[in-house]
Write an enzyme that holds these catalytic residues in place. Sequence first.
Site, PDB file in Angstrom:
ATOM      1  CB  CYS A 181      52.549  43.503  41.306  1.00 28.20           C
ATOM      2  SG  CYS A 181      53.947  42.702  40.513  1.00 28.20           S
ATOM      3  CB  CYS A 202      54.641  40.902  33.600  1.00 27.65           C
ATOM      4  SG  CYS A 202      53.305  41.177  34.775  1.00 27.65           S
TER       5      CYS A 202
END
Length: 168
Positions: A70, A139
Site C-alpha cells: 500500500c 496498518c
Amino acid sequence: KMAAAGAGRLRRAASALLLRSPRLPPRELSAPARLYHKKVVDHYENPRNVGSLDKTSKNVGTGLVGAPACGDVMKLQIQVDEKGKIVDARFKTFGCGSAIASSSLATEWVKGKTVEEALTIKNTDIAKELCLPPVKLHCSMLAEDAIKAALADYKLKQEPKKGEAEKK
C-alpha cells in the site's frame, strides 16, 4: 449605474442557481468521517506525538517500517530513561488515516511502559481500539512492527561495542 444593475442581476442569478442545486448535509461531505471510525478520525485530525527524536542518542530507539503493498511508511521512535522506562515517543507516517491513527495510538501506548511491557503491545489490540475494518489491519501490523523495530534498535545501542568490552 448599469454596472450596478448588471451586478445585481448576476447576484440574483447565482443565488437562484445555488438554491436549486441539491445540497448535502455537511456530515455527508466528509469522506473520512464516513469511511473511518471516529477514533481513527480523532487520531488523524489530532495526531499525538508527531515529530522526531535524536536518532544518534544512545537512549533513543528508531523503527522504520513499510508496507510495499500500500506504500505506507512508518517511523516510530522511543526515548528510554536510565531505569528502562519509555519516557517519550514520536512518529512520522506517510500513509492513510488508519496508518496515521495506528502510529499515533502506538506512541501513546508505549509511553510510561518499560521496554519489556512495550513488547506486549499487539496489532490486534491497536486494531480493536481503533475499530479498524479487516481491509485496514495491515496498518495496525505496521504499528506493532514499528514498536518492535524501535525497541530492537534501542536494545542494540545498549550492547557494549566490541572494542569497549575488551578495554574493561
